[in-house]
Design a protein around this motif. Structure first.
Motif, PDB file in Angstrom:
ATOM      1  N   VAL A   1      -3.737   3.705   1.320  1.00  0.00           N
ATOM      2  CA  VAL A   1      -4.256   3.937   2.666  1.00  0.00           C
ATOM      3  C   VAL A   1      -4.317   5.443   2.892  1.00  0.00           C
ATOM      4  O   VAL A   1      -3.296   6.137   2.830  1.00  0.00           O
TER       5      VAL A   1
ATOM      6  N   ALA B   1      -2.827  -1.368  -2.906  1.00  0.00           N
ATOM      7  CA  ALA B   1      -3.789  -0.573  -2.150  1.00  0.00           C
ATOM      8  C   ALA B   1      -3.256   0.828  -1.891  1.00  0.00           C
ATOM      9  O   ALA B   1      -2.061   1.096  -2.021  1.00  0.00           O
TER      10      ALA B   1
ATOM     11  N   LEU C   1      -0.408  -5.270   6.272  1.00  0.00           N
ATOM     12  CA  LEU C   1       0.361  -4.862   5.094  1.00  0.00           C
ATOM     13  C   LEU C   1       1.615  -5.712   4.904  1.00  0.00           C
ATOM     14  O   LEU C   1       2.288  -6.093   5.866  1.00  0.00           O
TER      15      LEU C   1
ATOM     16  N   ALA D   1       0.809  -1.215   0.000  1.00  0.00           N
ATOM     17  CA  ALA D   1       0.000   0.000   0.000  1.00  0.00           C
ATOM     18  C   ALA D   1       0.843   1.265   0.000  1.00  0.00           C
ATOM     19  O   ALA D   1       1.907   1.322   0.625  1.00  0.00           O
TER      20      ALA D   1
END
Length: 315
Positions: A54, A52, A119, A21
């Motif tokens: 965040v 991803a 993560l 992320a």
């Protein structure tokens, strides 16, 4: 595939954990942000895991400065759509609340990034800070990741070839100046305002110029004036138009509005959510001594907007 938006970080389904992320506010998802996301993508490819982003909702600045002037560059929905073409599978929107604001940097890394999101990799920009008092740094995150089992990459500041600063503050400066070309160059796309079409005072209808009115909410206020626009409707159609953004001095409107006249369009849009790109600033706000004078100017603005939207010069 559309980017999945996931709120919260605790007790997630296992299928929603374990990504590589990019971490940050990412307001605007501008070209500098995209460099951090590209670093996360490299890690995702290497680790064979989802990509991803965040981020936080609300923006931490709104939490710590609740009375600050509006400053946002996009809504969470716009962020998700901006991330989709970058290959981002998930957008984790972490609620920025009292619990989050009170977390130390070590607690954030352990509880949120490791235990909550699971993560495998965290990509951050060179100036990333986190935790209570903003004590966390990229170096601190790298150390925490080593202890907790996720890797970390840090992206240096990215500037355009011409020295154009690629930052959210630079976008805001450009919008405040009405320089939509510079704002779009930093963002990688035109700045756009998304919102629900609300009922106005319907003065435009009396002069043959019905408008779709959208409140600005927490969007930063670009330069007030008249813009050439493109509006995306809920069904995907994109309609050219001309819009006034501001308070309309002639009518002494207190709350600024985006009022868009969609060309060759006569459908009702009340209650629907539309997204309007501000392509070019045509002129600043003006006062008028009559509706006839206003109508004459609007007709002139519309002709100029059509020229600009067809590739011509606003000058």
């Amino acid at each position: 595939m559309p980017t999945e938006i996931i709120t919260g970080w605790a007790d997630l389904d296992p299928a929603s954990r374990g990504a590589a992320a990019a971490l940050g506010a990412f307001d605007g998802v501008h070209r500098g942000h995209q460099a951090v996301i590209a670093s996360a993508r490299q890690a995702a490819d290497r680790l064979q895991c989802p990509l991803a982003v965040v981020s936080f909702d609300p923006h931490p600045r709104r939490w710590f400065q609740p009375d600050a002037a509006p400053f946002r560059l996009m809504t969470p929905g716009q962020m998700g759509r901006a991330l989709e073409p970058l290959g981002v599978a998930r957008l984790h929107l972490l609620p920025f609340d009292a619990e989050m604001a009170a977390m130390t940097d070590t607690a954030f890394a352990r509880r949120v990034l490791s235990e909550g999101l699971g993560l495998k990799h965290a990509a951050v920009g060179f100036d990333f800070t986190y935790g209570k008092g903003r004590t966390g740094s990229p170096d601190a995150l790298a150390k925490a990741g080593g202890d907790l089992g996720f890797s970390v990459s840090v992206t240096d500041r990215v500037d355009d070839i011409g020295g154009l600063k690629l930052s959210s503050s630079a976008v805001r400066e450009a919008l405040h100046a009405g320089d939509m070309v510079r704002a779009a160059a930093i963002l990688g796309r035109p700045f756009a305002i998304e919102g629900e079409v609300v009922h106005g005072e319907k003065r435009g209808r009396t002069i043959g110029v019905p408008t779709a009115n959208v409140r600005l909410g927490d969007y930063m206020r670009p330069a007030y004036g008249v813009y050439a626009t493109r509006t995306r409707l809920p069904d995907g159609r994109v309609i050219d138009g001309v819009a006034n953004l501001g308070v309309r001095p002639m009518f002494e409107i207190v709350e600024p509005l985006l009022e868009v006249w969609l060309f060759d369009f006569a459908e009702e849009l009340y209650g629907q959510v539309v997204e309007t790109e501000l392509v070019a600033l045509l002129r600043g706000e003006m006062n008028f001594d009559s509706l006839d004078a206003l109508k004459t100017q609007i007709d002139s603005d519309a002709r100029l907007a059509q020229i600009v939207l067809n590739g011509g010069d606003a000058a």
